[in-house]
Design a protein around this motif. Structure first.
Motif, short mmCIF file in Angstrom:
data_model
loop_
_atom_site.label_atom_id
_atom_site.label_comp_id
_atom_site.label_asym_id
_atom_site.label_seq_id
_atom_site.Cartn_x
_atom_site.Cartn_y
_atom_site.Cartn_z
N PHE A 144 0.91 -1.07 -0.17
CA PHE A 144 0.03 -0.09 0.04
C PHE A 144 0.75 1.26 0.03
O PHE A 144 2.10 1.23 0.16
CB PHE A 144 -0.89 0.07 1.18
CG PHE A 144 -2.08 -1.17 1.15
CD1 PHE A 144 -2.84 -1.15 0.16
CD2 PHE A 144 -2.30 -1.96 2.16
CE1 PHE A 144 -3.99 -2.03 -0.05
CE2 PHE A 144 -3.27 -2.76 2.06
CZ PHE A 144 -4.07 -2.46 1.07
N ALA A 145 0.26 2.27 -0.47
CA ALA A 145 1.14 3.69 -0.50
C ALA A 145 1.72 4.08 1.00
O ALA A 145 2.40 4.75 0.94
CB ALA A 145 0.07 4.76 -0.81
N ASP A 146 1.21 3.52 2.18
CA ASP A 146 1.38 3.95 3.43
C ASP A 146 2.73 3.20 4.03
O ASP A 146 3.07 3.37 5.13
CB ASP A 146 0.37 4.04 4.18
CG ASP A 146 -0.13 2.75 4.73
OD1 ASP A 146 0.12 1.65 4.13
OD2 ASP A 146 -1.12 2.51 5.58
N GLY A 147 3.03 2.18 2.99
CA GLY A 147 3.99 1.45 3.70
C GLY A 147 3.85 0.13 4.21
O GLY A 147 4.67 -0.78 4.51
N SER A 148 2.56 -0.13 4.42
CA SER A 148 1.97 -1.26 4.87
C SER A 148 1.82 -2.29 3.71
O SER A 148 2.04 -2.01 2.53
CB SER A 148 0.77 -1.46 5.54
OG SER A 148 -0.23 -0.90 4.79
N PHE A 149 1.45 -3.73 3.97
CA PHE A 149 1.10 -4.79 3.06
C PHE A 149 0.18 -5.48 3.26
O PHE A 149 -0.32 -5.83 4.49
CB PHE A 149 2.53 -5.55 2.96
CG PHE A 149 3.96 -5.04 2.43
CD1 PHE A 149 4.05 -5.43 1.06
CD2 PHE A 149 4.61 -4.33 3.07
CE1 PHE A 149 5.36 -4.79 0.69
CE2 PHE A 149 5.71 -3.91 2.58
CZ PHE A 149 6.17 -4.14 1.33
N ARG A 150 -0.54 -5.98 2.21
CA ARG A 150 -1.74 -6.87 2.41
C ARG A 150 -1.33 -8.05 2.20
O ARG A 150 -0.57 -8.53 1.19
CB ARG A 150 -2.65 -6.49 1.40
CG ARG A 150 -3.71 -7.62 1.17
CD ARG A 150 -4.81 -7.83 2.01
NE ARG A 150 -5.30 -6.82 2.73
CZ ARG A 150 -6.46 -6.27 2.31
NH1 ARG A 150 -7.19 -6.77 1.44
NH2 ARG A 150 -7.19 -5.56 3.22
N LEU A 151 -1.61 -9.13 3.06
CA LEU A 151 -1.41 -10.53 2.80
C LEU A 151 -2.74 -11.37 2.79
O LEU A 151 -3.60 -10.98 3.47
CB LEU A 151 -0.87 -11.39 3.97
CG LEU A 151 0.51 -10.53 4.51
CD1 LEU A 151 1.22 -11.47 5.48
CD2 LEU A 151 1.52 -10.84 3.51
#
Length: 376
Positions: free
Chosen positions: A209-216
């Motif tokens: 994501f744009a905020d540096g997080s990730f989706r699993l």
């Protein structure tokens, strides 16, 4: 209360339908059973064809400003690249996949609906539905009755409107469940691609994501209701990349759901029309669900506008036929990706050999990119 169209459900599908109808100058009432919009990320991918469709209601540019455009999609096994898929040659002005959390998409669509003079009535649940020669009549749990020419069921897989209209959505519930976990990591994951990992324990999607997080996104036998940090780390370690040894530092949000492969027998019953999860549901592989639903919504709004303006409802039958056919194709694509990820261990070397052949064919990878983008 009167309107030309009542839309039941204010997720992305219902909001897109409402905004598109308002854009064409029609009166529309959108109702939703929740007191406020959901604030979890759920669907997170907006594909090129969906962005093209959303141009009609003037929200594509805003979504891109708030999201993360990615030009690379990869099918991997651990650190081994099986099939690189580039979006750079898509036959579209949008040569990328846009990562944007669903609450952002919903907020942009809601803002546009309001800007066009629409609103969402909350909390309101549909509890009754009748149809006659004069129109359709939706009874709400407050006792209010909305009289309209048409009703759009955008109220999800367990659609009340679909059931009240006597419409069926047959299909299968898979033995797998799906775990969604949004995480932060201390390095080790690429922020430049959406990766589909064919791990020894099953499929894992990793998307930034744009905020540096990730989706699993993982298909598992029994997903926990509230995945914790240890569970997220286990998914990454067991199914994801080995190089960089990504370490999960925070779980932002998590959820689970069963995987169903279902499509409604028909998208139309008189003055009632289905869109989104009320019409179809399938594996999240390829990130197709919300995209297909939004495309349903705008196509249906266009057909409704034509019917309302001309009195000729053949466009509604055309919508029902064509959108259902597209759903069948999308379900087949998601099913193939799921099956590829979960072939028995002895067959995996053969699968990987076939995928390497696909990777060596520019036309094959372009075709896969086109299908994922919804442009086929």
């Amino acid at each position: 209360m009167n309107a030309e169209v009542v839309v039941v459900g204010a997720g992305p599908v219902g909001l897109a339908a409402g905004a598109a109808l308002r854009q064409d100058g029609h009166s529309v009432v959108v109702v939703d059973k929740l007191a406020a919009g959901a604030n979890t990320s759920r669907a997170a991918v907006v594909h090129a064809r969906t962005l093209e469709v959303l141009e009609q209601i003037g929200v594509s540019k805003r979504l891109i400003e708030l999201g993360l455009p990615l030009q690379d999609f990869a099918i991997r096994e651990g650190d081994r690249m099986l099939v690189p898929v580039s979006m750079r040659e898509l036959p579209s002005d949008y040569q990328f996949t846009l990562m944007v959390p669903q609450p952002v998409t919903e907020k942009v669509l809601l803002d546009r609906l309001i800007e066009l003079g629409g609103e969402v009535l909350r909390p309101r649940s549909a509890v009754g539905l009748t149809q006659d020669a004069e129109g359709a009549h939706v009874t709400l749990d407050t006792g209010e009755v909305i009289d309209a020419q048409y009703v759009v069921a955008a109220d999800g897989m367990h659609s009340t409107i679909r059931e009240l209209a006597g419409m069926k959505m047959p299909g299968d519930t898979l033995s797998l469940s799906c775990s969604l976990v949004d995480i932060r990591v201390g390095g080790g994951l690429s922020a430049d691609e959406v990766a589909l990992y064919f791990g020894s324990a099953g499929l894992l999607v990793v998307a930034p994501f744009a905020d540096g997080s990730f989706r699993l996104v993982a298909e598992v036998a029994d997903a926990p209701e509230h995945p914790d940090l240890a569970y997220a780390q286990h998914l990454l370690t067991e199914r994801g990349p080995r190089a960089g040894a990504p370490k999960v530092t925070e779980v932002v949000w998590g959820s689970r759901f069963r995987i169903h492969e279902r499509v409604a027998d028909s998208y139309r019953s008189g003055r009632v029309l289905l869109a989104g999860d009320a019409a179809h549901t399938h594996s999240p592989a390829g990130g197709q669900g919300m995209n297909l639903g939004i495309r349903d919504a705008v196509a249906l709004a266009n057909a409704l506008s034509l019917a309302l303006e001309t009195g000729d409802d053949t466009a509604l039958d055309r919508y029902a036929e064509q959108s259902r056919a597209e759903a069948v194709r999308v379900i087949a694509l998601a099913h193939r990706l799921t099956r590829l990820a979960n072939v028995p261990r002895p067959v995996r070397p053969l699968r990987n050999a076939v995928l390497r052949l696909v990777a060596g064919s520019p036309s094959a990878t372009r075709n896969l990119a086109t299908q994922l983008a919804g442009l086929s």
